[in-house]
Enzyme design. Structure first.
Site, PDB file in Angstrom:
ATOM      1  N   LYS A 158       0.772  -1.037  -0.018  1.00 41.54           N
ATOM      2  CA  LYS A 158      -0.164  -0.001  -0.307  1.00 41.54           C
ATOM      3  C   LYS A 158       0.835   1.358   0.279  1.00 41.54           C
ATOM      4  O   LYS A 158       1.048   2.534  -1.139  1.00 41.54           O
ATOM      5  CB  LYS A 158      -0.819  -0.172   1.348  1.00 41.54           C
ATOM      6  CG  LYS A 158      -1.638   1.650   1.938  1.00 41.54           C
ATOM      7  CD  LYS A 158      -2.648   1.345   2.856  1.00 41.54           C
ATOM      8  CE  LYS A 158      -1.711   2.008   3.966  1.00 41.54           C
ATOM      9  NZ  LYS A 158      -1.369   2.868   4.302  1.00 41.54           N
ATOM     10  N   ASN A 159       1.887   1.120   1.227  1.00 45.78           N
ATOM     11  CA  ASN A 159       2.875   2.362   0.876  1.00 45.78           C
ATOM     12  C   ASN A 159       3.570   2.442  -0.295  1.00 45.78           C
ATOM     13  O   ASN A 159       4.343   3.491  -0.373  1.00 45.78           O
ATOM     14  CB  ASN A 159       3.326   2.810   2.734  1.00 45.78           C
ATOM     15  CG  ASN A 159       2.406   2.511   2.973  1.00 45.78           C
ATOM     16  OD1 ASN A 159       0.946   2.923   3.584  1.00 45.78           O
ATOM     17  ND2 ASN A 159       3.097   2.148   4.312  1.00 45.78           N
ATOM     18  N   CYS A 189      -5.833  13.490  11.896  1.00 46.88           N
ATOM     19  CA  CYS A 189      -5.219  11.865  11.810  1.00 46.88           C
ATOM     20  C   CYS A 189      -5.406  11.557  12.897  1.00 46.88           C
ATOM     21  O   CYS A 189      -5.411  12.215  14.442  1.00 46.88           O
ATOM     22  CB  CYS A 189      -3.930  12.059  11.236  1.00 46.88           C
ATOM     23  SG  CYS A 189      -2.310  10.515  11.964  1.00 46.88           S
ATOM     24  N   ARG A 235      -4.420  10.056   3.486  1.00 48.18           N
ATOM     25  CA  ARG A 235      -3.398  11.433   3.945  1.00 48.18           C
ATOM     26  C   ARG A 235      -2.429  11.256   2.548  1.00 48.18           C
ATOM     27  O   ARG A 235      -1.825  11.878   2.325  1.00 48.18           O
ATOM     28  CB  ARG A 235      -2.438  10.774   5.198  1.00 48.18           C
ATOM     29  CG  ARG A 235      -3.247  11.303   6.193  1.00 48.18           C
ATOM     30  CD  ARG A 235      -2.091  11.256   7.374  1.00 48.18           C
ATOM     31  NE  ARG A 235      -1.326  11.833   7.421  1.00 48.18           N
ATOM     32  CZ  ARG A 235      -0.941  13.303   7.644  1.00 48.18           C
ATOM     33  NH1 ARG A 235      -1.984  13.499   7.616  1.00 48.18           N
ATOM     34  NH2 ARG A 235      -0.060  13.834   7.089  1.00 48.18           N
ATOM     35  N   ARG A 292      -8.520   0.259   3.944  1.00 45.98           N
ATOM     36  CA  ARG A 292      -8.092   1.150   3.480  1.00 45.98           C
ATOM     37  C   ARG A 292      -6.739   0.480   2.807  1.00 45.98           C
ATOM     38  O   ARG A 292      -6.350   1.073   1.665  1.00 45.98           O
ATOM     39  CB  ARG A 292      -7.534   2.113   4.014  1.00 45.98           C
ATOM     40  CG  ARG A 292      -8.980   2.831   4.369  1.00 45.98           C
ATOM     41  CD  ARG A 292      -8.057   4.664   4.996  1.00 45.98           C
ATOM     42  NE  ARG A 292      -7.275   5.054   3.925  1.00 45.98           N
ATOM     43  CZ  ARG A 292      -5.958   5.429   5.308  1.00 45.98           C
ATOM     44  NH1 ARG A 292      -5.863   5.854   5.873  1.00 45.98           N
ATOM     45  NH2 ARG A 292      -5.265   5.506   4.338  1.00 45.98           N
ATOM     46  N   ARG A 317       0.639  15.805  12.816  1.00 47.54           N
ATOM     47  CA  ARG A 317       1.753  14.747  11.518  1.00 47.54           C
ATOM     48  C   ARG A 317       1.828  16.194  10.692  1.00 47.54           C
ATOM     49  O   ARG A 317       1.173  16.429   9.473  1.00 47.54           O
ATOM     50  CB  ARG A 317       0.640  13.701  11.062  1.00 47.54           C
ATOM     51  CG  ARG A 317       0.411  12.772  11.613  1.00 47.54           C
ATOM     52  CD  ARG A 317      -0.456  11.384  10.536  1.00 47.54           C
ATOM     53  NE  ARG A 317       0.804  10.766   9.370  1.00 47.54           N
ATOM     54  CZ  ARG A 317       0.030   9.249   9.162  1.00 47.54           C
ATOM     55  NH1 ARG A 317      -1.170   8.990   8.952  1.00 47.54           N
ATOM     56  NH2 ARG A 317       1.008   9.051   8.152  1.00 47.54           N
ATOM     57  N   GLN A 320       8.318  19.440   7.103  1.00 46.23           N
ATOM     58  CA  GLN A 320       9.536  18.824   6.528  1.00 46.23           C
ATOM     59  C   GLN A 320       9.494  18.912   4.465  1.00 46.23           C
ATOM     60  O   GLN A 320      10.375  19.018   3.802  1.00 46.23           O
ATOM     61  CB  GLN A 320       9.993  17.832   6.491  1.00 46.23           C
ATOM     62  CG  GLN A 320      10.426  17.671   8.379  1.00 46.23           C
ATOM     63  CD  GLN A 320      11.313  17.974   8.253  1.00 46.23           C
ATOM     64  OE1 GLN A 320      12.884  18.228   7.980  1.00 46.23           O
ATOM     65  NE2 GLN A 320      11.396  19.420   9.522  1.00 46.23           N
ATOM     66  N   ASP A 358       4.454   0.578  11.895  1.00 45.79           N
ATOM     67  CA  ASP A 358       2.852   0.004  11.590  1.00 45.79           C
ATOM     68  C   ASP A 358       3.056  -1.379  11.734  1.00 45.79           C
ATOM     69  O   ASP A 358       1.137  -2.203  11.474  1.00 45.79           O
ATOM     70  CB  ASP A 358       3.335   0.661  10.259  1.00 45.79           C
ATOM     71  CG  ASP A 358       2.434   1.618   9.347  1.00 45.79           C
ATOM     72  OD1 ASP A 358       3.259   1.863   8.628  1.00 45.79           O
ATOM     73  OD2 ASP A 358       2.567   2.858  10.368  1.00 45.79           O
TER      74      ASP A 358
HETATM   75  C1  EPZ Z   1       4.222   7.562   6.185  1.00 47.02           C
HETATM   76  O1  EPZ Z   1       3.659   7.791   6.649  1.00 47.02           O
HETATM   77  C2  EPZ Z   1       3.554   5.820   6.071  1.00 47.02           C
HETATM   78  N1  EPZ Z   1       1.968   6.016   4.921  1.00 47.02           N
HETATM   79  C3  EPZ Z   1       2.487   5.693   7.590  1.00 47.02           C
HETATM   80  O2  EPZ Z   1       1.643   4.548   7.490  1.00 47.02           O
HETATM   81  C4  EPZ Z   1       3.628   5.288   8.417  1.00 47.02           C
HETATM   82  O3  EPZ Z   1       3.623   4.657   9.975  1.00 47.02           O
HETATM   83  C5  EPZ Z   1       4.468   6.283   8.322  1.00 47.02           C
HETATM   84  O4  EPZ Z   1       4.972   6.603   6.716  1.00 47.02           O
HETATM   85  C6  EPZ Z   1       6.100   6.733   9.320  1.00 47.02           C
HETATM   86  O5  EPZ Z   1       6.811   4.974   8.301  1.00 47.02           O
HETATM   87  C7  EPZ Z   1       2.170   6.539   4.063  1.00 47.02           C
HETATM   88  O6  EPZ Z   1       3.533   5.376   2.860  1.00 47.02           O
HETATM   89  C8  EPZ Z   1       1.372   6.809   2.977  1.00 47.02           C
HETATM   90  P1  EPZ Z   1       6.650  10.470   8.466  1.00 47.02           P
HETATM   91  P2  EPZ Z   1       3.758  10.376   6.974  1.00 47.02           P
HETATM   92  O7  EPZ Z   1       6.668  11.743   7.300  1.00 47.02           O
HETATM   93  O8  EPZ Z   1       4.610   9.647   5.705  1.00 47.02           O
HETATM   94  C9  EPZ Z   1       6.743  13.959  11.663  1.00 47.02           C
HETATM   95  C10 EPZ Z   1       0.409   3.355   7.580  1.00 47.02           C
HETATM   96  O9  EPZ Z   1      -0.990   2.382   8.571  1.00 47.02           O
HETATM   97  N2  EPZ Z   1       6.496  14.710  10.549  1.00 47.02           N
HETATM   98  O10 EPZ Z   1       7.441   8.821   8.052  1.00 47.02           O
HETATM   99  O11 EPZ Z   1       3.041  10.392   7.165  1.00 47.02           O
HETATM  100  C11 EPZ Z   1       5.284  12.684  12.347  1.00 47.02           C
HETATM  101  O12 EPZ Z   1       4.575  13.382  12.547  1.00 47.02           O
HETATM  102  C12 EPZ Z   1       0.794   4.206   7.895  1.00 47.02           C
HETATM  103  O13 EPZ Z   1       0.095   2.358   6.611  1.00 47.02           O
HETATM  104  C13 EPZ Z   1       6.969  15.810  10.879  1.00 47.02           C
HETATM  105  O14 EPZ Z   1       7.496  16.290  12.113  1.00 47.02           O
HETATM  106  O15 EPZ Z   1       5.104   9.561   7.934  1.00 47.02           O
HETATM  107  C14 EPZ Z   1       5.817  11.925  12.444  1.00 47.02           C
HETATM  108  O16 EPZ Z   1       5.685  11.637  14.407  1.00 47.02           O
HETATM  109  C15 EPZ Z   1      -0.045   5.183   9.016  1.00 47.02           C
HETATM  110  N3  EPZ Z   1       6.909  16.452  10.253  1.00 47.02           N
HETATM  111  C16 EPZ Z   1       7.293  11.137  11.859  1.00 47.02           C
HETATM  112  O17 EPZ Z   1       7.846  12.693  11.380  1.00 47.02           O
HETATM  113  C17 EPZ Z   1       6.417  16.641   8.827  1.00 47.02           C
HETATM  114  O18 EPZ Z   1       6.863  17.197   7.522  1.00 47.02           O
HETATM  115  C18 EPZ Z   1       7.198  10.007  10.683  1.00 47.02           C
HETATM  116  O19 EPZ Z   1       6.460  10.994   9.543  1.00 47.02           O
HETATM  117  C19 EPZ Z   1       6.104  15.141   8.615  1.00 47.02           C
HETATM  118  C20 EPZ Z   1       6.074  14.531   9.546  1.00 47.02           C
END
Ligand code: EPZ
Length: 431
Positions: A22-23, A117, A93, A397, A122, A126, A305
């Site tokens: 999915k991701n 969320c 998202r 989903r 989230r 970045q 995850d």
């Molecule tokens: C991706 O989400 C995945 N979603 C998530 O999977 C997964 O849990 C996550 O990566 C971590 O591996 C998809 O790929 C569609 P991050 P993402 O940006 O990209 C913080 C599932 O269940 N952050 O790596 O949104 C954020 O708040 C889903 O399949 C900032 O602070 O995750 C979090 O605490 C859930 N600023 C941490 O970084 C930013 O600009 C990691 O978030 C971006 C992120």
């Protein structure tokens, strides 16, 4: 509204084939917007996140043809750069990925801020840091993120936070920028590597995906490709956890064992048997598990995850287990639901302490997000009695035909419709 009805106590056995990730697919499909020719993407899972993504692209004018159940041909040459409104962005998202791909192709993008969320805060700071480093003006207006750039010029970007989404968006915005972009503190998840491999198969020049430093040398155009999405690491891990929790014996096929190592290591540690093959793993549950500690980390650490699913297994592991969620600030909403099933869990901030019990008991429970729903299914499969799991749209989903796959493994699970409490008509029907 639909629910799962699960009669627990049976052992899962047999073979299951894991679907495409999915991701990875929610990034690879929008990435085809960068291509100047049609692309064929194989091994796509039939999940609602894919349906939503293809619907958005088709409404923007892309020509989309399903060649078969898991293969889609996408021609984005006719696609127009249109805003993606909140009604669409709130569904998923990953609509944030349209920012990077539309900016990369059109030098502008207008996508609604993603909705709230269930995992806590989230932000996307970045992502925006990356876009502005490449020369884009970023502004937020009435909930819409508006990006605009005269041109995109390669730059050096250091992510203050390790972010999968920001890394993916950065790659997509940079592949056609002028010159060299270097992304440091990049996410290393398998789906980041899969996106880079897919773009490289289209003629992009990306090296270092899967490491902390990714270098992208901009190219003028990208040609078409036929690309197969990697197997879903988290779906595979979910079935591994289900085999462990039901003390079953499962052969899980179409996996990349290397991607499963953090999950395999933890299951081995608590007393589960795991045999690795080239593209499959066999998981054999045991009678007694011992508690352990889990701390979620960016890849190659233990994946966040898989945190809820592993916690569901640990509810019946002897002794005390500790689960630390270091990625999201609120990923324990499922704990209240497990407590309704008799789990002994206390949560303090980002740490859950689990005291093992002999067996969970059935209860009506509610999925609060995708992986929480998976954890509740695992718990219900191992619990005594018949549980009902509500709000299963979360599960659908990201998991293809979850109840069909589980049924084929001997699970006693059915999907039933549930009158929507907010809709009197359905209640009247129900009566
Ligand atoms: C991706 O989400 C995945 N979603 C998530 O999977 C997964 O849990 C996550 O990566 C971590 O591996 C998809 O790929 C569609 P991050 P993402 O940006 O990209 C913080 C599932 O269940 N952050 O790596 O949104 C954020 O708040 C889903 O399949 C900032 O602070 O995750 C979090 O605490 C859930 N600023 C941490 O970084 C930013 O600009 C990691 O978030 C971006 C992120």
């Amino acid at each position: 509204m639909e629910k799962y009805i699960v009669k627990g106590g049976g052992k899962l056995s047999g073979e299951v084939v894991v679907s495409g990730a999915k991701n990875a697919v929610v990034a690879i499909l929008p990435a085809t917007i960068l291509s100047d020719e049609p692309c064929v993407i194989e091994n796509i899972p039939s999940i609602s996140d894919v349906t939503i993504t293809l619907q958005i692209m088709s409404e923007m004018g892309a020509k989309i043809r399903m060649i078969n159940k898991t293969t889609v041909e996408i021609d984005t040459r006719p696609l127009q750069n249109m805003p993606i409104p909140y009604e669409k962005a709130k569904l998923m998202r990953a609509t944030t990925y349209f920012l990077g791909t539309l900016l990369g192709r059109f030098h502008s993008a207008h996508v609604s801020m993603p909705g709230g969320c269930n995992l806590g805060d989230r932000p996307i700071d970045q992502h925006l840091k990356c876009f502005s480093a490449l020369g884009a003006q970023c502004e937020l207006d009435k909930g819409m993120i508006n990006l605009r750039a005269d041109k995109l010029i390669g730059n050096q970007i250091f992510f203050d936070k390790n972010s999968v989404g920001a890394t993916i968006n950065g790659i997509m915005a940079a592949v056609k920028a002028e010159g060299l972009t270097i992304i440091e503190n990049a996410a290393k998840e398998p789906h980041v590597v899969d996106l880079a491999n897919c773009l490289n198969s289209m003629g992009a020049d990306i090296i270092g995906a899967g490491t902390d430093v990714i270098k992208i040398r901009g190219v003028k155009e990208l040609h078409g490709t036929t690309y197969s999405v990697i197997p879903d690491q988290i779906e595979a891990g979910t079935f591994m956890a289900a085999a462990a929790a039901t003390r079953g014996n499962l052969l899980i096929k179409n996996v990349i064992p290397k991607h499963l190592e953090p999950i395999t290591n933890k299951l081995l540690k608590i007393g589960v048997q795991v045999e690795q093959y080239d593209d499959a793993v066999r998981v054999i549950g045991g009678d007694n598990y011992v508690g352990t500690t889990i701390k979620t980390q960016p890849h190659p650490g233990f994946p966040t995850d898989m945190q809820p699913q592993m916690a569901a297994v640990l509810t019946c592991a002897r002794g005390t287990s500790m689960v630390t969620e270091s990625i999201f600030d609120n990923r324990f909403r499922y704990v209240d639901e497990l407590r309704r099933m008799g789990a002994n869990i206390s949560v303090e901030g980002r740490v859950a302490v689990i005291e093992g019990v002999d067996q969970l008991k059935c209860a009506p429970v509610k999925a609060t997000d995708l992986r929480a729903g998976a954890a509740l299914i695992i718990a219900a499969l191992s619990a005594e009695g018949t549980s009902e799991i509500y709000d299963i749209f979360h599960v659908e989903r990201g998991y293809e035909n979850m109840e069909i796959k589980l049924k084929s493994l001997g699970a006693n699970i059915v999907k039933a419709s549930e009158p929507d409490p907010n809709n009197e008509v359905s209640q009247k029907k129900a009566i």
